[in-house]
Design an enzyme around this catalytic site. Structure first.
Site, PDB file in Angstrom:
ATOM      1  N   HIS A  89       0.826  -1.213   0.000  1.00  0.00           N
ATOM      2  CA  HIS A  89       0.000   0.000   0.000  1.00  0.00           C
ATOM      3  C   HIS A  89       0.862   1.267   0.000  1.00  0.00           C
ATOM      4  O   HIS A  89       0.611   2.204  -0.764  1.00  0.00           O
ATOM      5  CB  HIS A  89      -0.929  -0.015   1.225  1.00  0.00           C
ATOM      6  CG  HIS A  89      -1.846   1.156   1.322  1.00  0.00           C
ATOM      7  ND1 HIS A  89      -2.970   1.288   0.533  1.00  0.00           N
ATOM      8  CD2 HIS A  89      -1.809   2.254   2.113  1.00  0.00           C
ATOM      9  CE1 HIS A  89      -3.581   2.422   0.840  1.00  0.00           C
ATOM     10  NE2 HIS A  89      -2.891   3.029   1.792  1.00  0.00           N
ATOM     11  N   PHE A 114       7.737  18.891  -3.060  1.00  0.00           N
ATOM     12  CA  PHE A 114       7.363  17.594  -2.499  1.00  0.00           C
ATOM     13  C   PHE A 114       7.951  17.481  -1.094  1.00  0.00           C
ATOM     14  O   PHE A 114       9.059  17.001  -0.905  1.00  0.00           O
ATOM     15  CB  PHE A 114       7.882  16.476  -3.411  1.00  0.00           C
ATOM     16  CG  PHE A 114       7.436  15.102  -3.016  1.00  0.00           C
ATOM     17  CD1 PHE A 114       6.154  14.676  -3.297  1.00  0.00           C
ATOM     18  CD2 PHE A 114       8.309  14.229  -2.380  1.00  0.00           C
ATOM     19  CE1 PHE A 114       5.741  13.396  -2.947  1.00  0.00           C
ATOM     20  CE2 PHE A 114       7.909  12.950  -2.027  1.00  0.00           C
ATOM     21  CZ  PHE A 114       6.627  12.534  -2.307  1.00  0.00           C
TER      22      PHE A 114
END
Length: 157
Positions: A89, A114
């Site tokens: 995930h 980011f």
């Protein structure tokens, strides 16, 4: 030879911070680091917008919605925390968030930094949030301001 280099100055620069709420104590520290750096760099409260989203996966969609409203910001800092678990995930989320932010930055020709921590464990995430070293939110804000300044210089050429 001409050299163009941006400066991390926030005076008269409109910036947004988009911060995920998941892993809140660490994520909040990133948002605080970005916000404090903005003000330390000469920014005014009227020029800063902070948007909170549930998790890192929602960051690109929120940014896209904000950018669809027009030229409201000269830079955006994306803050979030992703901690690796036992399944894949983490990789799917990290890859898609990074790609989404990069795509939006290029598509809208806008500095979007980011400042999303991708860490193998909670301890490493705290380190990247400024416990032992620089705060990724603060460094993301400095980069965003430098790039906004550089873009302004390029536009004047």
């Amino acid at each position: 030879m001409k050299l163009l280099k941006g400066l991390p100055v926030a005076k008269d620069v409109r910036v947004a911070i988009v911060g995920a709420c998941f892993n809140a104590p660490i994520a909040d520290r990133l948002v605080s680091g970005a916000r404090e750096t903005f003000f330390e760099s000469g920014g005014s409260p009227d020029s800063l917008t902070v948007v909170r989203v549930p998790g890192a996966f929602e960051i690109p969609c929120a940014i896209k919605k904000m950018l669809s409203k027009g030229n409201l910001f000269q830079a955006i800092v994306a803050c979030g925390v992703l901690i690796q678990g036992e399944t894949s995930h983490y990789e799917h989320i990290a890859d898609n968030v990074a790609a989404g932010i990069a795509r939006l930055s290029v598509e809208f020709c806008l500095p979007i930094t980011f400042s999303v921590i991708t860490a193998p464990n909670v301890e490493a995430a705290w380190e990247r949030a400024g416990i032992k070293g620089p705060n990724l939110g603060a460094s993301g804000m400095r980069t965003a301001l430098e790039m906004a300044s550089l873009f302004s210089l390029i536009e004047k050429e």
